[in-house]
Design an enzyme around this catalytic site. Sequence first.
Site, short mmCIF file in Angstrom:
data_model
loop_
_atom_site.label_atom_id
_atom_site.label_comp_id
_atom_site.label_asym_id
_atom_site.label_seq_id
_atom_site.Cartn_x
_atom_site.Cartn_y
_atom_site.Cartn_z
CG HIS A 1 -14.97 17.48 -26.57
ND1 HIS A 1 -13.87 16.67 -26.73
CD2 HIS A 1 -15.76 17.24 -27.65
CE1 HIS A 1 -13.97 15.98 -27.86
NE2 HIS A 1 -15.11 16.31 -28.44
CG HIS A 2 -14.19 12.77 -25.11
ND1 HIS A 2 -12.98 12.23 -25.43
CD2 HIS A 2 -14.84 12.96 -26.28
CE1 HIS A 2 -12.89 12.10 -26.75
NE2 HIS A 2 -13.99 12.53 -27.28
#
Length: 430
Positions: A85-86
């Site tokens: 996930h960013h």
Amino acid sequence: MEGLRPIQVVENGGEMRWVKTEVNLDNHVRVPVLDPNMESPDKFVEDYASNLSKTTITKSIPLWDVHLLNVKTSEAESTVIFRIHHSLGDGISLMSLLLSCSRKASDPEALPTIPTIKRRNPSNSGGLTSWQFLLKLWWLVLLCWNTIVDVLILLGTIFFLEDTKTPLKGTLPLGLAQRRFVHRTISLDDVKLVKNAMGTTINDVMVAITQAGLSSYLNRKYGDDKTYNKGAEENNNNLPNNIRLRAALAVNIRPSAGIQAFDDMMRKDSKARWGSHVGCVLFPFTIALREDPLDYIRVAKVTGDRKKSTLEAKFTYSVVKFSPKCFTNKISSFPNRITLWFSNVPGPEEEISYFGHPVAFIALTVYGQPNALVIHVVSYASKMKITLSVDKNIIPDPHQLCDDLQNSLDLMKNAVITNQRTDPKLYTTG
């Protein structure tokens, strides 16, 4: 195997914060049973990655997972897909983590060489002559002026200024629209040959290759679909006039440029902290067919030099981080008004191994953005990997676009070699 890692939780006020939780690797590592004699392993891996874009990682566990695909493809003996996930980190952070876990292929006990980038620093600790003072004053004025212009264009884009509708542009829902991920390996030595001959940077060359490739791709599309072709000449140039096509170029805003050692990034006093510290600049792409392919590089260099003298990236980072909630909806509409995202991340300078397994290539990409096209470039040893993340309903032939990018580099390389033979004094050799 267990350990403590953070997850995001939503508090009563709607704010998100990190809390520590137990990690069970069984929840994160996927090893599907595959037929080693399948008919098209490359297609299978591409389909597998595409199907991942239709799913998310549950927020009840740390936001990452690993998929081990033990099937031989045309490039590697097996494939490992890390989905992260960013919010856990940007490309610079993740590349630093990868390097800290790997070793040189030539020396299993040695860490890989950290790629370095020299960042321009206009300051001077010594005294300044009158001429140097005037130059620095002019640079400051130019920086302020460029920043004001870029911020106004950015605000205009957030509220109303939109790119031309082309076969590359689509308005997509923000979320789980299925993506197609394709990649192409080009020679980093070829890129450096063009870079040295033209006196530019690797990023300038990659942007030029992208502009040339997109121009060829769009020219073919407009030729096939005459309903788009308004204002084009009746010849092999099918491009309409005055196409506005812009890319959001990701920019690392840390004081220390380039990849840093993982231990350095985790220090509290580090100038290159771990996390997501990326702004963006709006980079106008010139879509046109040119007789001299090196003209794409000249145009990219001029625009690139202009974008280096602006604080636009820091402004966009601050707007996203500190903007009030009432402004969030306007900011979220910004990606819909541009055509693509572009990112260039330096990778290992030599071949590496990961827990004893030689690494054949590294490809970075993302999904979840409401844009039909995202382009990532990452270097690895003597290779340069271009990865496209596309919406297959808008760009049904991403492999053709890869061909156009490859062909653009070949044309530039051949033009440099031809010109060096005719007049070698025109080109640098550094």
